[in-house]
Every structure is written in structure tokens, then in C-alpha cells.
Design an enzyme around this catalytic site. Structure first.
Site, mmCIF file in Angstrom:
data_model
loop_
_atom_site.group_PDB
_atom_site.id
_atom_site.type_symbol
_atom_site.label_atom_id
_atom_site.label_comp_id
_atom_site.label_asym_id
_atom_site.label_seq_id
_atom_site.Cartn_x
_atom_site.Cartn_y
_atom_site.Cartn_z
ATOM 1 C CE LYS A 120 -41.741 22.418 -11.883
ATOM 2 N NZ LYS A 120 -41.183 21.242 -12.412
ATOM 3 C CD GLU B 226 -29.047 15.957 -25.913
ATOM 4 O OE1 GLU B 226 -27.811 16.432 -25.412
ATOM 5 O OE2 GLU B 226 -29.606 15.399 -25.740
ATOM 6 C CB THR C 174 -27.976 11.566 -23.812
ATOM 7 O OG1 THR C 174 -29.043 10.412 -23.938
ATOM 8 C CG2 THR C 174 -28.344 12.516 -25.072
ATOM 9 C CD1 TRP D 165 -41.735 26.773 -10.998
ATOM 10 C CD2 TRP D 165 -40.250 26.822 -12.701
ATOM 11 N NE1 TRP D 165 -42.321 26.368 -12.068
ATOM 12 C CE2 TRP D 165 -41.238 26.408 -13.208
ATOM 13 C CE3 TRP D 165 -39.206 27.341 -13.487
ATOM 14 C CZ2 TRP D 165 -41.538 26.096 -14.390
ATOM 15 C CZ3 TRP D 165 -39.333 26.765 -14.506
ATOM 16 C CH2 TRP D 165 -40.517 26.087 -15.257
HETATM 17 P P1 AMP Z 1 -24.363 16.447 -20.987
HETATM 18 O O1 AMP Z 1 -25.259 16.195 -22.168
HETATM 19 O O2 AMP Z 1 -24.063 15.121 -20.178
HETATM 20 O O3 AMP Z 1 -23.048 16.919 -21.290
HETATM 21 O O4 AMP Z 1 -25.284 17.406 -20.115
HETATM 22 C C1 AMP Z 1 -25.791 18.630 -20.246
HETATM 23 C C2 AMP Z 1 -26.502 19.324 -19.137
HETATM 24 O O5 AMP Z 1 -25.329 19.387 -18.338
HETATM 25 C C3 AMP Z 1 -26.775 20.572 -19.746
HETATM 26 O O6 AMP Z 1 -28.133 20.724 -20.333
HETATM 27 C C4 AMP Z 1 -26.905 21.369 -18.370
HETATM 28 O O7 AMP Z 1 -28.118 20.933 -17.593
HETATM 29 C C5 AMP Z 1 -25.956 20.749 -17.667
HETATM 30 N N1 AMP Z 1 -24.821 21.746 -17.552
HETATM 31 C C6 AMP Z 1 -23.622 21.746 -18.517
HETATM 32 N N2 AMP Z 1 -22.745 22.767 -18.403
HETATM 33 C C7 AMP Z 1 -23.341 23.350 -17.354
HETATM 34 C C8 AMP Z 1 -22.907 24.708 -16.629
HETATM 35 N N3 AMP Z 1 -21.857 25.415 -16.914
HETATM 36 N N4 AMP Z 1 -23.758 25.066 -15.584
HETATM 37 C C9 AMP Z 1 -25.078 24.340 -15.340
HETATM 38 N N5 AMP Z 1 -25.435 23.296 -15.959
HETATM 39 C C10 AMP Z 1 -24.716 22.724 -16.789
#
Ligand code: AMP
Length: 550
Positions: free
Chosen positions: A447, A339, A194, A452
């Protein structure tokens, strides 16, 4: 492996494990002459076919065998999107080892940390990463050899790396006579850490089964909708979450593949789109911003590009509109995470939406979308109670499914599931038709006075202003309300907009109390290793920002 009871009458279909090697075998057998085109790190364009890719992947599998790499052992890559990286995808996983893709944008110390944590045995890297590899090699305790993805004439005359090998030398000496082994489909196939903005990165360990099921589902019409008639250019990197599975789902469909290598600027991407007649692509909003800016400045149009999937962070509706209206490109907003392999939802319309006005359809399409089959989702409150799908109530988003993580590699973080569901860390609403909309990352939510405020809405409104290029909204300490929104803005080159104009721009678009308290202008926003705006860095910068008291 199965924890489920067996029926006294089992089905009598062939028992064939779902293995990654079957994808390249299929592509070679049914689409042998379909091209894979790569812009190489060397600067030129390389072309070959699925047949060639399969042959070379088998040669590489023999190289790994000679190296003594065993099933389950990790082999790392530090590489851009290109044909040699694809060969590693198939050779490593196909032979039963585990492909560990490392993000080259990480700090060298983080690269060494994850290479040691994964206990990588070999590292394959693009030639432009030689300085990075020279820096990390002494820190990597388990790596036995470093393979540079190039011809002999590109190898350095001298290096501090103890066991530096030349990829093309190894391949020329290897035989393509190799039979892909059959083994349990639940075996690990690839590993991705991650992005880890806080604490050490954690590993998501995918299996052959999860990868194949994700490939099937992601190719479906309401997801990526890839067919043998497409030309697919993955802008999303193969070093992060397997480029959203495209190196698997594209060979599954037989589409032509085009790899951009390291050249991700607007001009290079546009030229490759046009030269290779790309029809479909996938990327994060920040990359598309570069492309759209370049095209706008040079008054260019696409001749073949039809559809793009945008995700990784929220795609501003203004960007979707520009793609649709100015360039005739359909945008599918998608959401997922490391994940989740990564695909969870995609946003497409239902037939009943056809009668809606353009504005109403655009409002639906700006959401993150409906779950693709295989992923189930729900929203819960802080006590874990499920919340209604009314399009208004927001809660913590939880998911489950066969390509959703059950636990992190080496059980890092312990049991991460809540009653069998994975907590995504995102806050969302779901409407009656199952369309999910992310309002924020839970750690980015502001917040204010016990309520929120979601920052994505505030940012989307800001970037719909004609003078705004990028915007990020963060919570800043406030003596009365705990936190209040501060908008950080990058203006478009040569354009002017004042703080007051921007604040007024929110009038009538959101509840009054959501309006940011202040605006600051900056030249650039910090972007992380996966192309996302780094909110934590922005929060650090403006931690002591004094909001106006009025
Ligand atoms: P990663 O694991 O680095 O791919 O990041 C995943 C996170 O990116 C998700 O849990 C979201 O917070 C954010 N994310 C991915 N796609 C979107 C989307 N289309 N809109 C808003 N947030 C997104």
C-alpha cells in the site's frame, strides 16, 4: 441433508451415491493392467497395476475394520506420493472413515496440534518419518496405533513408540474379500489443514460428493485434460490438498500413474519422466525451477512430456516460455486453494485467440484463467459491491461451488462465508472474457500512498531477467508513502546483475511509481511446507531495511 425444496415429480434415474470407492472399482474393472509406478522411500522402483492396488486397498479396509475404525473417524497419513499412500486414500475413505493427510514438512508441534485437533485414531507413515513420529507420538492424545509403511525387515529394532505396527505384515494377514459400503455421498472423505502462516491451521473437510465432482471437472480438456492415453506424474504432494485431486481423477480416466516418492530434485524427476514416458505432470513453480535448472545445465530434452499444470503460486511467464519454447511443453496455469479442493481456474485459449500474435497469446496464458464449471467467482470492493470484469479493476476474489468450503472443520473461525460466497483472500482482476488474474494475496499487497501495488507483476518482471533465479517483492515502511516495494533477489549461479541494472530493467514495463525502491541480494528465499515462498518470513528479515531516500 438437502436444504432445497423437492419437486412433486422426482427424476427416475438410479440413486447411486458418488463415492470415492467407485473410482478404484472402475479403474480395476476397466484398466486392470494399467500400471502404477512408484519410486519408493526405500530407493527402488515399485510397479503394480490398478487391479493390485484395488486388492490391497480392500485388504487395508479389512485391517481398518479389525482396528475398529468407525465411519467418520479420522485416520492420518504422513507420507510421500507412492502406492501405499494411494491404498490408504482408497481404503480409509472407501470404508467410510476420513483420510487426514498431514504435511510432514510442518514443525512437529504443528503436526501434533493438528493430529489432536482432528482426533486421529491411527497414523500411517513412511519409514523415513520415523524420527518425526517418535517425536510427536507422546504428544498425540488420540492415536491408538502407528503403522509404518514398509516390510518387516525395515522395522526398527527398538523404538519409543508404544504401538508401532508393520504395514506389510498387516496386509499379508488380511483378506482381500471386502465389499465397499454404500452411504450418503455428503459424508466426509478427507481432511486437509491449511498451511496456516498465521495462527493455527484450520481444517478443510472434503466430502465424497465434492471430491467426485471435482474429479470429473478437473479431468476436462480445458482443465487438466487427462485421458487413458496419458502417463501422469503428480509432483504435487498427496499430503497437501490431495495432490490437486490427481489420485482420484487419474484412476477415473484410466491413465498410468507414476509417483516420485521423496525424490523431487531435478535429476530424479527428469529420470523418472524419461524412464516411464510421462506425458503430463502438475507442480508448483519452485519444483519446476529445480527441473529446468538441471535440464539447462545438462542440455537435456524431454522425449514424451507434453503438458504440465502449474499453480499453487503465480507461475512466472518466463518459466512458461522456457517450457514452451525450449522444451515444447504446453503449460496450463491454474489457480486454487486448500479450501477449493483445490481447482478453481485453468488458463487455456479460446478458438478466437488463434489469430492473435504469439506475444498476445502468451499474455493471455500468463493469467490464472477461466473458472472451470462448478466454480463461480466474482470480485468485490471492501464494501462487498461487485466490481466490473474489465481487466483493470481489481478487487477481493470470492468463489462458490460444490467443492468450495462452506465452513472449517469444527466450525473454526465461525461463519466464514460472505452472502454465501467464500472470500479467498486473493486480489484479482477479471477481464471481459472471464479470464481471472491474481494481482496478489491481500496481505502481500503493497500500500503506497493510498494506492495498491501488486507484487506478482514485479516478481514476474524480475525473474524474466536472464541473471535472476528467484525474486520476491515485499512492502517496507516508508515515512512518506507508508510502504514502498523492496525486491529481494536470488541470482542464478555464476551470473551477475547489479541493483541499478535490475531497477532499470523495469523501465517501460510498468508504471514508473511501481518500480521497487531498492534491491537486496540473498543466497536463498525461505520456502514453506507447501513449496511456496514465505513472504511473511522475508518481511520479518527486512522489516528494518532502510530504503534510499532519493
Ligand atoms: P493453498 O491453500 O496452500 O493451496 O494456497 C492457496 C493460495 O495460493 C491461493 O489463495 C493463492 O494466493 C495462491 N495461489 C494458488 N495458485 C496460484 C496461482 N496460479 N497464482 C497466484 N497465486 C496462486
Amino acid at each position: 441433508m438437502s436444504q432445497y425444496p423437492q419437486s412433486p415429480l422426482m427424476g427416475q434415474m438410479m440413486s447411486q451415491p458418488l463415492l470415492i470407492s467407485s473410482l478404484i472399482q472402475h479403474a480395476d474393472r476397466y484398466y486392470p493392467t494399467t500400471e502404477i509406478v512408484s519410486r519408493r522411500v526405500e530407493g527402488d522402483i515399485h510397479r503394480y497395476t490398478y487391479h493390485d492396488c484395488h486388492q490391497r486397498s480392500k485388504k487395508l479396509a479389512n485391517v481398518l475394520k479389525d482396528f475398529g475404525v468407525k465411519m467418520g473417524e479420522r485416520v492420518a497419513t504422513l507420507a510421500w506420493n507412492g502406492y501405499r499412500h494411494l491404498e490408504a486414500y482408497y481404503a480409509v475413505s472407501g470404508s467410510g472413515a476420513v483420510l487426514h493427510t498431514i504435511n510432514p514438512r510442518l514443525h512437529p508441534e504443528q503436526i501434533a496440534y493438528i493430529a489432536n485437533h482432528a482426533e486421529d485414531q491411527y497414523l500411517f507413515f513412511d519409514l523415513n518419518f520415523l524420527p518425526v513420529v517418535e517425536a510427536v507420538a507422546p504428544l498425540c492424545k488420540t492415536i491408538k496405533g502407528f503403522v509404518m509403511l514398509c516390510e518387516r525387515d525395515r522395522m526398527p529394532a527398538s523404538t519409543s513408540i508404544a504401538n508401532l505396527l508393520c504395514y506389510e505384515d498387516l496386509l499379508s494377514a488380511a483378506s482381500a474379500d471386502y465389499s465397499w459400503p454404500l452411504f450418503d455421498e455428503n459424508s466426509a472423505s478427507s481432511l486437509c489443514y491449511t498451511s496456516g502462516t498465521t495462527g493455527n491451521p484450520k481444517g478443510a473437510l472434503y466430502s465424497h460428493r465434492s471430491t467426485l465432482l471435482h474429479s470429473f471437472a478437473s479431468a476436462l480438456p480445458d482443465a487438466l485434460n487427462v485421458s487413458a492415453r496419458d502417463v501422469v506424474l503428480p509432483v504435487v504432494p498427496m499430503f497437501h490438498v490431495n495432490a490437486w485431486g490427481l489420485p482420484y481423477s487419474v484412476p477415473l480416466t484410466g491413465a498410468k500413474l507414476v509417483f516420485p516418492g521423496p525424490a523431487l530434485d531435478g535429476k530424479s524427476i527428469y529420470e523418472l519422466f524419461e524412464q516411464e514416458k510421462v506425458t503430463f505432470s502438475a507442480g508448483v513453480p519452485t519444483v519446476w525451477l529445480g527441473l529446468l535448472t538441471y535440464m539447462g545445465q545438462n542440455k537435456l530434452k524431454f522425449s514424451s512430456f507434453k503438458r504440465t499444470v502449474i499453480g499453487g503460486s503465480a507461475c512466472p511467464p518466463a518459466m512458461m516460455k522456457a517450457f514452451r519454447k525450449d522444451y515444447g511443453v504446453e503449460v496450463v496455469h491454474a489457480w486454487g486453494m486448500t479450501e477449493m479442493s483445490p481447482l478453481g481456474t485453468c488458463c487455456t485459449l479460446l478458438s478466437k485467440h488463434e489469430q492473435l500474435s504469439e506475444e498476445e497469446r502468451e499474455a493471455i496464458l500468463s493469467k490464472q484463467g477461466r473458472a472451470i464449471y462448478g466454480v463461480d467467482m466474482k470480485i468485490v470492493d471492501d464494501a462487498g459491491k461487485e466490481l466490473p470484469w474489465d481487466g483493470k479493476t481489481y478487487g477481493n476474489l470470492l468463489v462458490k461451488g460444490p467443492w468450495v468450503i462452506g465452513s472449517y472443520y469444527k466450525q473454526e473461525g465461525g461463519d466464514v462465508l460472505e452472502d454465501g460466497w467464500f472470500p479467498t483472500g486473493d486480489v484479482a482482476v477479471i477481464d471481459i472474457e472471464g479470464y481471472m488474474q491474481i494481482t496478489d494475496r491481500s496481505k502481500d499487497v503493497i500500500k503506497s500512498g493510498g494506492e495498491w501495488i501488486g507484487t506478482i507483476d514485479l516478481e514476474n518482471i524480475a525473474v524474466s531477467h536472464p541473471a535472476v533465479l528467484q525474486a520476491a517483492c515485499i512492502g517496507v515502511m516508508h515515512p512518506k508513502w507508508d510502504e514502498r516495494p523492496l525486491l529481494v533477489v536470488v541470482r542464478k549461479p555464476g551470473m551477475e546483475v547489479s541493483r541499478e541494472e535490475l531497477l532499470q530493467f523495469y523501465d517501460g514495463k510498468i508504471a514508473k511509481w511501481w518500480t521497487p525502491d531498492d534491491v537486496v541480494f540473498t543466497d536463498a528465499l525461505p520456502i514453506g511446507a507447501t513449496g511456496k515462498i514465505l513472504k511473511n518470513k522475508i518481511r520479518d528479515t527486512y522489516r528494518d531495511h532502510q530504503l534510499p531516500t532519493a
